[in-house]
Design an enzyme around this catalytic site. Structure first.
Site, PDB file in Angstrom:
ATOM      1  N   LYS A  57      -3.201  -1.629  15.747  1.00 47.74           N
ATOM      2  CA  LYS A  57      -2.665  -0.808  16.830  1.00 47.74           C
ATOM      3  C   LYS A  57      -3.697  -0.648  17.940  1.00 47.74           C
ATOM      4  O   LYS A  57      -4.897  -0.610  17.684  1.00 47.74           O
ATOM      5  CB  LYS A  57      -2.304   0.579  16.299  1.00 47.74           C
ATOM      6  CG  LYS A  57      -1.016   0.617  15.504  1.00 47.74           C
ATOM      7  CD  LYS A  57      -0.483   2.044  15.453  1.00 47.74           C
ATOM      8  CE  LYS A  57       0.893   2.080  14.814  1.00 47.74           C
ATOM      9  NZ  LYS A  57       0.847   2.095  13.354  1.00 47.74           N
ATOM     10  N   GLU A 105       0.829  -1.213   0.000  1.00 47.11           N
ATOM     11  CA  GLU A 105       0.000   0.000   0.000  1.00 47.11           C
ATOM     12  C   GLU A 105       0.862   1.261   0.000  1.00 47.11           C
ATOM     13  O   GLU A 105       2.069   1.207   0.253  1.00 47.11           O
ATOM     14  CB  GLU A 105      -0.951   0.013   1.199  1.00 47.11           C
ATOM     15  CG  GLU A 105      -0.236   0.066   2.547  1.00 47.11           C
ATOM     16  CD  GLU A 105      -1.106   0.647   3.659  1.00 47.11           C
ATOM     17  OE1 GLU A 105      -1.635   1.764   3.491  1.00 47.11           O
ATOM     18  OE2 GLU A 105      -1.232  -0.007   4.707  1.00 47.11           O
TER      19      GLU A 105
HETATM   20  N1  PSU Z   1      -2.743   1.603  10.811  1.00 45.38           N
HETATM   21  C1  PSU Z   1      -1.407   1.562  10.935  1.00 45.38           C
HETATM   22  N2  PSU Z   1      -0.639   2.104   9.950  1.00 45.38           N
HETATM   23  C2  PSU Z   1      -1.197   2.655   8.817  1.00 45.38           C
HETATM   24  C3  PSU Z   1      -2.622   2.668   8.695  1.00 45.38           C
HETATM   25  C4  PSU Z   1      -3.345   2.137   9.717  1.00 45.38           C
HETATM   26  O1  PSU Z   1      -0.897   1.072  11.932  1.00 45.38           O
HETATM   27  O2  PSU Z   1      -0.458   3.140   7.941  1.00 45.38           O
HETATM   28  C5  PSU Z   1      -3.246   3.246   7.453  1.00 45.38           C
HETATM   29  C6  PSU Z   1      -3.571   2.129   6.442  1.00 45.38           C
HETATM   30  O3  PSU Z   1      -3.427   2.641   5.131  1.00 45.38           O
HETATM   31  C7  PSU Z   1      -5.029   1.839   6.726  1.00 45.38           C
HETATM   32  C8  PSU Z   1      -5.541   3.221   7.027  1.00 45.38           C
HETATM   33  O4  PSU Z   1      -5.726   1.246   5.642  1.00 45.38           O
HETATM   34  O5  PSU Z   1      -4.503   3.840   7.777  1.00 45.38           O
HETATM   35  C9  PSU Z   1      -6.834   3.182   7.804  1.00 45.38           C
HETATM   36  O6  PSU Z   1      -7.370   4.467   7.911  1.00 45.38           O
HETATM   37  P1  PSU Z   1      -8.862   4.659   8.526  1.00 45.38           P
HETATM   38  O7  PSU Z   1      -8.728   4.298   9.968  1.00 45.38           O
HETATM   39  O8  PSU Z   1      -9.170   6.125   8.311  1.00 45.38           O
HETATM   40  O9  PSU Z   1      -9.762   3.743   7.756  1.00 45.38           O
END
Ligand code: PSU
Ligand code: MN
Length: 310
Positions: free
Chosen positions: A160, A26
């Site tokens: 996390k 990604e």
């Molecule tokens: N959690 C992490 N590192 C990240 C992300 C999430 O520990 O880089 C990034 C990923 O790209 C994930 C996105 O798909 O954040 C999720 O964002 P949201 O919670 O807004 O859906």
């Protein structure tokens, strides 16, 4: 037929022509998850790790109104330094393309693009999930329904603790997403090998993981699998260091009124700052570890498809 807006890098195009194993990566982790220049260095190291295992990396992003499947060195560099890159999930992907824009793909959008490109395996760091306080904020990452919808196996180090992990696992169970811990019983906690929760499923080999994904498809079950791969023991960050940092970051986000897609990048950024970069070292180590497992699974899927064992 692949979609006309997909643009394959020369390396990925060659791998496709030769029927070689490919691992999707990604780009939101590059633009919204790590600071420059470590983000670009980490992305290159992850790609190199996939190659070292005998598979081909395909970092996915949107640039100039096209879906790039594999970035050239120059494209990766540009993306890593660009300001105000859109963060693309399922909701934003087609809108960004329609406007000819540039954007980084989250887990959800990377899965969509990987599936369009015929790539079955995707390695990352952490997935989005159900946020703490979701019962009032309704903040649930679009990554979760995507895992239920799109047939890509995603390798992550768990989620996390900025998230509500029990609710995240409940959501995935309801949505019919297999959550498979690799090589242990516990669901990993991103920074640490255990979150203190049991994972619903466990597998110890890449061959089983590959076979399970192929069987889902042959049974007509849509969706992918979440492979929860624990951080290597040598790279774990102690709870007493990370827990107070997470509490501080969450309190700051609430005080600043951070909402919607800004929440996760805000928290990641604060965690890096508050640990003075210590979190970044662990983060890079676990992504490399996930890339290794992703390559092994992709090689297995390629071999099992060729052997037509189903
Ligand atoms: N959690 C992490 N590192 C990240 C992300 C999430 O520990 O880089 C990034 C990923 O790209 C994930 C996105 O798909 O954040 C999720 O964002 P949201 O919670 O807004 O859906
Ligand atoms: Mn959200």
């Amino acid at each position: 037929m692949t979609h006309p807006l997909l643009q394959f890098s020369p390396e990925v195009a060659q791998a496709r022509a030769e029927g070689r194993a490919i691992v999707a990566l990604e780009s939101t982790i590059i633009t919204h998850g790590m600071p420059f220049p470590q983000n670009v260095e980490a992305a290159r190291a992850v790609e190199a790790e996939v190659r070292a295992q005998g598979a081909t990396p395909a970092t996915i992003a949107v640039m100039g109104g096209r879906i790039l499947i594999g970035l050239t060195d120059a494209q990766l560099d540009a993306l890593g330094q660009a300001a105000h890159v859109m963060k693309l999930s399922r909701a934003d992907l087609a809108a960004c393309l329609a406007q000819g824009g540039t954007g980084a793909t989250t887990v959800a959008a990377t899965m969509i693009c990987a599936a369009q490109a015929g790539i079955a395996v995707f390695a990352t760091g952490g997935i989005g999930g159900v946020h703490r306080g979701a019962e009032t904020s309704f903040d649930i990452s679009a990554d979760l329904p995507e895992l239920a919808a799109t047939a890509v196996t995603v390798i992550a180090a768990g989620a996390k603790a900025i998230l509500d992990l029990p609710k995240t696992l409940e959501y995935l169970e309801t949505a019919g997403v297999p959550v498979i811990a690799y090589g242990q019983d516990d669901f990993p906690g991103f920074w640490s090998r255990s979150s203190g929760l049991k994972a619903p499923l466990r597998m110890d080999t890449a061959a089983e993981i590959a076979r399970a994904q192929l069987l889902r498809t042959s049974l007509g079950l849509p969706g992918g699998q979440l492979i929860a791969n624990p951080i290597p023991a040598a790279d774990e960050v102690a709870r007493h260091i990370i827990d107070p940092v997470i509490e501080t970051a969450l309190a700051e986000a609430a005080a600043a009124g951070i909402l919607a897609k800004d929440v996760t990048p805000f928290l990641l950024d604060r965690i890096f700052d508050l640990t003075k970069g210590q979190s970044l070292v662990a983060n890079i180590a676990l992504v490399l570890n996930n890339a290794r497992l992703g390559a092994a699974i992709a090689l297995e899927i390629t071999a099992q498809r060729a052997a037509k064992t189903l």
